[in-house]
Design a protein around this motif. Structure first.
Motif, PDB file in Angstrom:
ATOM      1  N   GLU A  59      15.858 -11.184  81.968  1.00 12.08           N
ATOM      2  CA  GLU A  59      16.294 -10.724  83.294  1.00 12.08           C
ATOM      3  C   GLU A  59      17.815 -10.868  83.442  1.00 12.08           C
ATOM      4  O   GLU A  59      18.473 -10.028  84.059  1.00 12.08           O
ATOM      5  N   GLN A  60      18.361 -11.938  82.890  1.00 13.25           N
ATOM      6  CA  GLN A  60      19.825 -12.090  82.976  1.00 13.25           C
ATOM      7  C   GLN A  60      20.546 -11.023  82.151  1.00 13.25           C
ATOM      8  O   GLN A  60      21.525 -10.433  82.606  1.00 13.25           O
ATOM      9  N   TRP A  61      20.044 -10.762  80.933  1.00 14.33           N
ATOM     10  CA  TRP A  61      20.686  -9.730  80.113  1.00 14.33           C
ATOM     11  C   TRP A  61      20.554  -8.368  80.773  1.00 14.33           C
ATOM     12  O   TRP A  61      21.500  -7.562  80.761  1.00 14.33           O
ATOM     13  N   ALA A  62      19.401  -8.108  81.376  1.00 17.94           N
ATOM     14  CA  ALA A  62      19.224  -6.832  82.075  1.00 17.94           C
ATOM     15  C   ALA A  62      20.200  -6.728  83.236  1.00 17.94           C
ATOM     16  O   ALA A  62      20.827  -5.692  83.463  1.00 17.94           O
ATOM     17  N   ALA A  63      20.362  -7.848  83.959  1.00 18.18           N
ATOM     18  CA  ALA A  63      21.283  -7.851  85.101  1.00 18.18           C
ATOM     19  C   ALA A  63      22.714  -7.594  84.636  1.00 18.18           C
ATOM     20  O   ALA A  63      23.505  -6.940  85.329  1.00 18.18           O
ATOM     21  N   MET A  64      23.067  -8.084  83.445  1.00 21.23           N
ATOM     22  CA  MET A  64      24.433  -7.868  82.938  1.00 21.23           C
ATOM     23  C   MET A  64      24.717  -6.383  82.754  1.00 21.23           C
ATOM     24  O   MET A  64      25.841  -5.926  82.960  1.00 21.23           O
ATOM     25  N   MET A  65      23.684  -5.641  82.388  1.00 19.59           N
ATOM     26  CA  MET A  65      23.890  -4.198  82.214  1.00 19.59           C
ATOM     27  C   MET A  65      24.189  -3.503  83.545  1.00 19.59           C
ATOM     28  O   MET A  65      24.762  -2.427  83.575  1.00 19.59           O
ATOM     29  N   ARG A  66      23.772  -4.146  84.634  1.00 21.68           N
ATOM     30  CA  ARG A  66      24.037  -3.564  85.956  1.00 21.68           C
ATOM     31  C   ARG A  66      25.403  -3.984  86.490  1.00 21.68           C
ATOM     32  O   ARG A  66      25.792  -3.575  87.573  1.00 21.68           O
ATOM     33  N   ASP A  68      28.895  -4.478  87.901  1.00 21.44           N
ATOM     34  CA  ASP A  68      29.818  -3.497  88.485  1.00 21.44           C
ATOM     35  C   ASP A  68      31.226  -4.036  88.268  1.00 21.44           C
ATOM     36  O   ASP A  68      31.598  -5.065  88.842  1.00 21.44           O
ATOM     37  N   GLU A  69      31.999  -3.332  87.440  1.00 17.41           N
ATOM     38  CA  GLU A  69      33.312  -3.840  87.050  1.00 17.41           C
ATOM     39  C   GLU A  69      34.450  -3.352  87.960  1.00 17.41           C
ATOM     40  O   GLU A  69      35.610  -3.351  87.560  1.00 17.41           O
ATOM     41  N   SER A  70      34.134  -2.986  89.172  1.00 20.36           N
ATOM     42  CA  SER A  70      35.189  -2.585  90.119  1.00 20.36           C
ATOM     43  C   SER A  70      36.128  -3.757  90.382  1.00 20.36           C
ATOM     44  O   SER A  70      35.669  -4.903  90.477  1.00 20.36           O
ATOM     45  N   SER A  74      33.159  -5.435  94.263  1.00 17.37           N
ATOM     46  CA  SER A  74      32.099  -5.051  93.325  1.00 17.37           C
ATOM     47  C   SER A  74      30.718  -5.467  93.830  1.00 17.37           C
ATOM     48  O   SER A  74      30.536  -6.519  94.451  1.00 17.37           O
ATOM     49  N   ASP A  75      29.725  -4.618  93.553  1.00 21.76           N
ATOM     50  CA  ASP A  75      28.341  -4.917  93.933  1.00 21.76           C
ATOM     51  C   ASP A  75      27.872  -6.229  93.318  1.00 21.76           C
ATOM     52  O   ASP A  75      27.071  -6.952  93.898  1.00 21.76           O
ATOM     53  N   SER A  76      28.362  -6.498  92.102  1.00 22.80           N
ATOM     54  CA  SER A  76      27.954  -7.739  91.433  1.00 22.80           C
ATOM     55  C   SER A  76      28.302  -8.946  92.302  1.00 22.80           C
ATOM     56  O   SER A  76      27.531  -9.893  92.413  1.00 22.80           O
ATOM     57  N   TYR A  77      29.490  -8.895  92.920  1.00 29.14           N
ATOM     58  CA  TYR A  77      29.888 -10.007  93.785  1.00 29.14           C
ATOM     59  C   TYR A  77      28.903 -10.161  94.941  1.00 29.14           C
ATOM     60  O   TYR A  77      28.497 -11.274  95.277  1.00 29.14           O
ATOM     61  N   LEU A 299      29.014 -12.253  86.972  1.00 31.12           N
ATOM     62  CA  LEU A 299      28.550 -12.595  88.323  1.00 31.12           C
ATOM     63  C   LEU A 299      27.061 -12.303  88.450  1.00 31.12           C
ATOM     64  O   LEU A 299      26.302 -13.060  89.065  1.00 31.12           O
ATOM     65  N   ASP A 300      26.626 -11.191  87.838  1.00 27.85           N
ATOM     66  CA  ASP A 300      25.197 -10.854  87.903  1.00 27.85           C
ATOM     67  C   ASP A 300      24.345 -11.863  87.140  1.00 27.85           C
ATOM     68  O   ASP A 300      23.247 -12.218  87.580  1.00 27.85           O
ATOM     69  N   ALA A 301      24.836 -12.316  85.986  1.00 25.67           N
ATOM     70  CA  ALA A 301      24.069 -13.315  85.217  1.00 25.67           C
ATOM     71  C   ALA A 301      23.909 -14.600  86.032  1.00 25.67           C
ATOM     72  O   ALA A 301      22.839 -15.218  86.040  1.00 25.67           O
ATOM     73  N   ILE A 302      24.956 -14.984  86.741  1.00 21.89           N
ATOM     74  CA  ILE A 302      24.885 -16.203  87.559  1.00 21.89           C
ATOM     75  C   ILE A 302      23.891 -16.009  88.708  1.00 21.89           C
ATOM     76  O   ILE A 302      23.084 -16.889  89.005  1.00 21.89           O
ATOM     77  N   ALA A 303      23.959 -14.837  89.335  1.00 21.26           N
ATOM     78  CA  ALA A 303      23.066 -14.581  90.479  1.00 21.26           C
ATOM     79  C   ALA A 303      21.603 -14.740  90.061  1.00 21.26           C
ATOM     80  O   ALA A 303      20.818 -15.393  90.753  1.00 21.26           O
ATOM     81  N   VAL A 304      21.244 -14.188  88.908  1.00 23.79           N
ATOM     82  CA  VAL A 304      19.857 -14.302  88.442  1.00 23.79           C
ATOM     83  C   VAL A 304      19.553 -15.753  88.050  1.00 23.79           C
ATOM     84  O   VAL A 304      18.497 -16.298  88.376  1.00 23.79           O
TER      85      VAL A 304
END
Ligand code: F0G
Length: 453
Positions: A59-66, A68-70, A74-77, A299-304
């Motif tokens: 799930e973390q690796w999948a989230a990394m693919m999402r 957002d590098e703005s 960024s959505d990731s934030y 940021l996405d990896a941390i969120a998950v």
């Protein structure tokens, strides 16, 4: 079923490289007998740290693919902020590249010469960042906790009477914040009780001093409360964690521990004015407040990770598997067993090397001697937490075996147990070390040793 299993299966593997004891003896000499100076490829089982060494989930690796590098917004934030809000509930969530970056910013804003910052036990980066501002870092752990052999449920508790005395003696104006580290890493990975956090909250509130958590291992601490503290057996780890965070005014957090991330940290606060000052500093060195020195994918990896870490199956396995190592080396009777900091901690087992090797004086670094021998004998890397790391502030001469999250299996740990018991059976032959070269700050990373002849 009584057997507690690893609550995951393995999809991607990394080979381990075997070396011989002769090769390792040469590598040690080249590294100046400092295990930080070895190449990781030359290590079979790496228990140097549980920090940034976790195996991430699918799930973390999948989230990394999402990710957002703005650059801004960024959505990731926002995904990270939602996860942190739901768990921690602080008004401001500032990402940083790791825990010590959060510390540096917090202490730069709050501390100055003449200030004193109490903690149950400061981690080395926390202490160094406080001292770098000219303030003084003070450890306040209860007297009983100094006995490594005492089996107390919450040995990480802050000495609240000592805290009251400190405030009385120096005045609240000189104490810009009070910190409590959960779990108490430098004190043996020991948990802090909810009752103790409530007492610290009450004292700091009465004196109007901000109360911060160093929350690196908050989930492990929550599980210990669930298992050991009266009244919490029916609480979920998430609800316990929420309650712990609700008592504090802010926190520093290294996502490299209880968020299974390989990099990242957070600085959180409820103070709007402070948050503004912190964000100004953040931009100088870390980056814009919606990424703080990290990529969006981090940021996405941390969120998950913040959600996954509170899974009860994971936490039960985590705490039980650390205890398995501890009991495996210590519960063998006085002649064969190794003295550890009792009871076993959450993320690591700490061998009391001062007690195990009484023939090596502390000036000759008994825990360093043990670390060197464990690597030479079996290719296992551990870390000295004693006079090398803390100099004159060291309470004990400990060797830490930190367990990376979801990385090693039970047979790896059985190998570690066997190796430690073999070294223990001929411990009288271990010799002390002396330092030959050292820097001024955080010397344990790069100083060099030679065996005392
Ligand atoms: N606070 C505690 C209690 C820690 O254990 C650490 C790191 C930090 C702060 C700093 O976080 O590494 O992300 O900058 N501990 C690691 C360890 C390095 O091995 O115990 P960081």
């Amino acid at each position: 079923m009584k057997t507690i299993i690893e609550p995951f299966r393995i999809k991607s593997v990394e080979p381990l490289r075997q070396t011989t004891a002769e090769e390792r003896a040469g590598l040690l000499e080249e590294a100046g007998y400092n295990l930080f100076r070895l190449r990781a490829a030359d290590i079979l089982i790496d228990l140097l740290t549980d920090s940034g060494t976790s195996a991430m989930s699918t799930e973390q690796w999948a989230a990394m693919m999402r990710g957002d590098e703005s650059y801004a917004g960024s959505d990731s934030y926002f995904r990270l902020k939602r996860a942190a809000d739901d768990l921690m509930g602080f008004r401001h969530v500032i990402p940083t590249h790791q825990g010590r970056a959060a510390e540096r910013i917090l202490f730069s804003v709050l501390c100055k010469p003449g200030h004193i910052v109490p903690n149950n036990t400061h981690f080395d980066t926390t202490r160094a960042n406080i001292e770098f501002t000219g303030a003084q870092a003070v450890d306040l752990v209860k007297t009983e906790a100094h006995d490594t052999q005492a089996r107390l449920p919450f040995k990480g508790d802050m000495d609240t009477e000592g805290l009251e005395r400190l405030i009385e003696e120096h005045g609240r104006e000189r104490i810009p914040l009070v910190m409590v580290t959960i779990t108490n890493n430098s004190g043996g990975g020991q948990p802090v009780s909810m009752a103790n956090l409530e007492q610290v909250r009450a004292i700091t509130q009465r004196h109007r001093i901000p109360f911060y958590l160093d929350a690196c291992r908050f989930a492990e601490n929550a599980w210990f409360i669930h298992e050991r503290e009266a009244g919490y057996a029916d609480w979920t780890a998430r609800d316990i964690a929420r309650r712990m965070f609700s008592l504090a005014d802010g926190c520093t957090f290294s996502a490299k521990k209880d968020a299974f991330a390989n990099i990242g940290g957070l600085l959180c606060t409820n103070d709007d004015r402070l948050a503004q000052l912190e964000e100004d500093l953040l931009i100088l060195t870390e980056g814009f407040p919606t990424y703080g020195g990290l990529a969006g994918r981090d940021l996405d990896a941390i969120a998950v990770g913040l959600t996954e870490v509170l899974d009860p199956n994971y936490l039960q396995y985590r705490i039980a598997s650390t205890a398995y190592l501890g009991r495996g080396i210590s519960d063998l009777g006085a002649d064969r067993g190794v003295p550890i900091v009792e009871p076993p901690g959450g993320h690591a087992i700490y061998i009391d090397a001062g007690r195990m090797l009484p023939h090596i004086p502390r000036e000759q670094f008994p825990a360093q001697s043990l670390a060197v021998e464990l690597y030479r004998h079996a290719g296992i890397r551990s870390v000295e937490i004693g006079s090398v790391m803390f100099g004159a502030h060291a309470q004990h001469e400990l060797l830490r075996l930190a367990i990376p999250r979801r990385v090693y299996t039970q047979s790896h740990i059985d190998y570690v147990v066997e190796a430690i018991l073999e070294v223990n059976s001929r411990k009288e032959r271990l010799r002390g070390y002396e330092i030959t070269a050292q820097p001024e700050f955080l010397r344990h990373f790069s100083c060099q040793f030679r065996p005392v002849s």
